[in-house]
Design a protein around this motif. Sequence first.
Motif, PDB file in Angstrom:
ATOM      1  N   ALA A   1       0.830  -1.212   0.000  1.00 42.36           N
ATOM      2  CA  ALA A   1       0.000   0.000   0.000  1.00 42.36           C
ATOM      3  C   ALA A   1       0.862   1.259   0.000  1.00 42.36           C
ATOM      4  O   ALA A   1       0.567   2.226  -0.707  1.00 42.36           O
ATOM      5  N   ALA A   2       1.930   1.263   0.772  1.00 42.94           N
ATOM      6  CA  ALA A   2       2.798   2.446   0.829  1.00 42.94           C
ATOM      7  C   ALA A   2       3.511   2.667  -0.498  1.00 42.94           C
ATOM      8  O   ALA A   2       3.606   3.806  -0.978  1.00 42.94           O
ATOM      9  N   ILE A   3       3.985   1.608  -1.117  1.00 42.02           N
ATOM     10  CA  ILE A   3       4.684   1.753  -2.399  1.00 42.02           C
ATOM     11  C   ILE A   3       3.717   2.210  -3.482  1.00 42.02           C
ATOM     12  O   ILE A   3       4.038   3.087  -4.289  1.00 42.02           O
ATOM     13  N   LEU A   4       2.515   1.652  -3.513  1.00 44.36           N
ATOM     14  CA  LEU A   4       1.525   2.086  -4.498  1.00 44.36           C
ATOM     15  C   LEU A   4       1.111   3.537  -4.260  1.00 44.36           C
ATOM     16  O   LEU A   4       0.963   4.313  -5.208  1.00 44.36           O
ATOM     17  N   ALA A   5       0.933   3.919  -3.002  1.00 45.98           N
ATOM     18  CA  ALA A   5       0.591   5.320  -2.696  1.00 45.98           C
ATOM     19  C   ALA A   5       1.747   6.245  -3.056  1.00 45.98           C
ATOM     20  O   ALA A   5       1.529   7.369  -3.511  1.00 45.98           O
ATOM     21  N   LEU A   6       2.962   5.771  -2.875  1.00 45.15           N
ATOM     22  CA  LEU A   6       4.141   6.554  -3.236  1.00 45.15           C
ATOM     23  C   LEU A   6       4.170   6.817  -4.741  1.00 45.15           C
ATOM     24  O   LEU A   6       4.508   7.918  -5.171  1.00 45.15           O
ATOM     25  N   THR A   7       3.782   5.836  -5.532  1.00 43.51           N
ATOM     26  CA  THR A   7       3.759   6.024  -6.984  1.00 43.51           C
ATOM     27  C   THR A   7       2.622   6.944  -7.428  1.00 43.51           C
ATOM     28  O   THR A   7       2.659   7.459  -8.540  1.00 43.51           O
ATOM     29  N   MET A   8       1.645   7.152  -6.570  1.00 45.97           N
ATOM     30  CA  MET A   8       0.502   7.995  -6.903  1.00 45.97           C
ATOM     31  C   MET A   8       0.662   9.426  -6.393  1.00 45.97           C
ATOM     32  O   MET A   8      -0.271  10.213  -6.468  1.00 45.97           O
ATOM     33  N   GLN A   9       1.820   9.783  -5.889  1.00 45.85           N
ATOM     34  CA  GLN A   9       2.020  11.112  -5.314  1.00 45.85           C
ATOM     35  C   GLN A   9       1.809  12.237  -6.325  1.00 45.85           C
ATOM     36  O   GLN A   9       1.486  13.356  -5.944  1.00 45.85           O
ATOM     37  N   GLY A  10       1.963  11.981  -7.591  1.00 46.27           N
ATOM     38  CA  GLY A  10       1.720  12.999  -8.605  1.00 46.27           C
ATOM     39  C   GLY A  10       0.281  13.476  -8.602  1.00 46.27           C
ATOM     40  O   GLY A  10      -0.013  14.623  -8.964  1.00 46.27           O
ATOM     41  N   ARG A  11      -0.631  12.627  -8.166  1.00 49.89           N
ATOM     42  CA  ARG A  11      -2.033  13.017  -8.084  1.00 49.89           C
ATOM     43  C   ARG A  11      -2.232  14.100  -7.024  1.00 49.89           C
ATOM     44  O   ARG A  11      -3.124  14.924  -7.150  1.00 49.89           O
ATOM     45  N   ALA A  12      -1.432  14.088  -5.990  1.00 54.10           N
ATOM     46  CA  ALA A  12      -1.550  15.111  -4.943  1.00 54.10           C
ATOM     47  C   ALA A  12      -1.116  16.465  -5.492  1.00 54.10           C
ATOM     48  O   ALA A  12      -1.711  17.485  -5.168  1.00 54.10           O
ATOM     49  N   ARG A  13      -0.080  16.463  -6.328  1.00 51.09           N
ATOM     50  CA  ARG A  13       0.381  17.724  -6.906  1.00 51.09           C
ATOM     51  C   ARG A  13      -0.617  18.267  -7.923  1.00 51.09           C
ATOM     52  O   ARG A  13      -0.836  19.460  -8.005  1.00 51.09           O
ATOM     53  N   SER A  14      -1.233  17.375  -8.703  1.00 54.72           N
ATOM     54  CA  SER A  14      -2.162  17.825  -9.725  1.00 54.72           C
ATOM     55  C   SER A  14      -3.527  18.203  -9.150  1.00 54.72           C
ATOM     56  O   SER A  14      -4.288  18.920  -9.780  1.00 54.72           O
ATOM     57  N   ALA A  15      -3.852  17.731  -7.933  1.00 60.35           N
ATOM     58  CA  ALA A  15      -5.156  18.030  -7.325  1.00 60.35           C
ATOM     59  C   ALA A  15      -5.153  19.370  -6.602  1.00 60.35           C
ATOM     60  O   ALA A  15      -6.197  19.828  -6.161  1.00 60.35           O
TER      61      ALA A  15
END
Length: 149
Positions: A134-148
Amino acid sequence: MNEITRRDEVSLSGAALRGAPWKAAVIGGGAVSAASFGMGLITGGGDLVWALGLGISLFALIAAIGSIAKPEEGDRVTRQARLWALRHPWKFALVPAGITAVLDYPVQLVLDGEGVIGSAFQAGWHGALVYMIAAILALTMQGRARSAR
């Protein structure tokens, strides 16, 4: 003084999970569990405990990743909690890991018969795997936080 306590971190993780796709998580975890057990029966080595543990782990992973996949949806508090989860994936992953361990412990204890310590070890091991994934998958999704933003 921008530091938050461990209790606040757990609250933020729980708030991020508030909009999780629970129905999809139950269906996905149940389907994988049933398929795993069914394939085990067909090949002659059906292990119900393994199948249930796999289903529980997948349930928690689907809920965790599904909850942060769309950080721009939900009310203001949920959006902020999801953005926090995407910025702090290792802290966010503690709650799905805990959910996995808590749900898996009775399965291990009742069905596997390993005893209190052995069941706690197995459930903790499953929780640790969910934590890492879960942490690794969330880490790969961090770009969504910047774009949101």
